[in-house]
Design an enzyme around this catalytic site. Structure first.
Site: not given
Ligand code: NAD
Length: 246
Positions: A153, A191, A88, A61-62, A157, A37, A188, A16
């Site tokens: 976090y 957020t 990601n 599961d990562v 990061k 995922d 998203t 997603r």
């Molecule tokens: P999101 O939560 O929609 O996506 C993260 C995905 O990781 C999800 O599909 C979730 O199911 C998956 N996930 C979580 N734990 C997992 C695990 N143990 N094994 C496998 N998959 C797992 O969030 P997003 O906003 O699309 O973020 C994606 C990446 O970008 C993340 O690493 C997040 O930290 C980073 N990020 C997001 C933002 C933002 O504002 N949205 C900003 C900076 C960084």
């Protein structure tokens, strides 16, 4: 079109938002994707929508080395090779430091830092076998600065940014490039639910997942062939700000 023609990309956290937008753009640009995922329903639906000839879903599961081995195996057996690993997956939680539970800290480090490390460990031999490739690690602007409450976090990061640099040096002789991606606030459902004004964005709006995905395509493609160990910031100018009342 065709910027990543023929490349095989494994996307961890691909079901997603940023991961989904990247999967869609990579396929539109000619890649084949393996979406890993925890969200099986969303991931399967996305892979089906993209088409069986170009996309697979695998439960990943990562934090599990077995899951990583299986995901790499799907790429190699189904699509013949692995060219790109897109790390990601991520989660977020936060609390004042004296209330931040050890389990919360550990969970953050496990998913946001140990997970990508295990992915790199699992994918490296396949990337070498493909004759080189690209690893893209989604850090954050929180991997470039400090922010109250988000201690786990932030630490994860920053750690992922450091891991990217050391692995970049180690794998350069194999033609494997490793870069970190640093999004600012991206729109998203999660957020969008955050309080307005928590983050000042000079461009005046959050980014869209597609505005991160375009960096993913660039880093996956040969267009970025001389970039490794580098940081790619996509944040509408957020980290450039210096308070004017110093
Ligand atoms: P999101 O939560 O929609 O996506 C993260 C995905 O990781 C999800 O599909 C979730 O199911 C998956 N996930 C979580 N734990 C997992 C695990 N143990 N094994 C496998 N998959 C797992 O969030 P997003 O906003 O699309 O973020 C994606 C990446 O970008 C993340 O690493 C997040 O930290 C980073 N990020 C997001 C933002 C933002 O504002 N949205 C900003 C900076 C960084």
């Amino acid at each position: 079109m065709g910027r990543v023609e023929g490349k095989v990309v494994l996307i961890a956290g691909g079901a997603r938002n940023i991961g989904e937008a990247s999967a869609r753009m990579l396929v539109a640009e000619g890649a084949k994707v393996v979406i890993g995922d925890l969200l099986d329903d969303e991931g399967k639906a996305l892979a089906a929508d993209l088409g069986e000839d170009v996309a697979r879903y695998v439960h990943l599961d990562v934090t599990s080395e077995e899951d990583w081995a299986a995901a790499v195996d799907v790429a190699v057996t189904e699509f013949g090779k692995l060219d790109v690993l897109f790390n990601n997956a991520g989660i977020f939680n936060g609390a004042p430091v004296q209330h931040f539970k050890r389990e919360q800290w550990q969970n953050m480090i496990d998913i946001c830092l140990t997970g990508p490390f295990l992915g790199i460990k699992a994918a490296t031999n396949a990337l070498i076998a493909a004759g080189g490739g690209s690893i893209i690690n989604t850090s954050s602007i929180e991997g470039l600065r400090g922010t109250p409450w988000a201690h786990g976090y932030i630490a994860a990061k920053w750690g992922l940014r450091g891991l990217s640099k050391s692995v970049a040096l180690e794998l350069a002789p194999h033609g494997i490039r490793v870069n970190s991606l640093h999004p600012g606030r991206i729109s998203t459902p999660a957020t969008d639910a955050m309080p307005e004004g928590m983050i000042q964005i000079p461009l005046g709006r959050p980014g869209r997942p597609e505005e991160v995905a375009t960096f993913v395509v660039f880093l996956a493609s040969d267009e970025s062939s001389f970039a490794t160990g580098a940081e790619f910031v996509v944040d509408g100018g957020t980290v450039q700000q210096v308070p004017m009342n110093l």
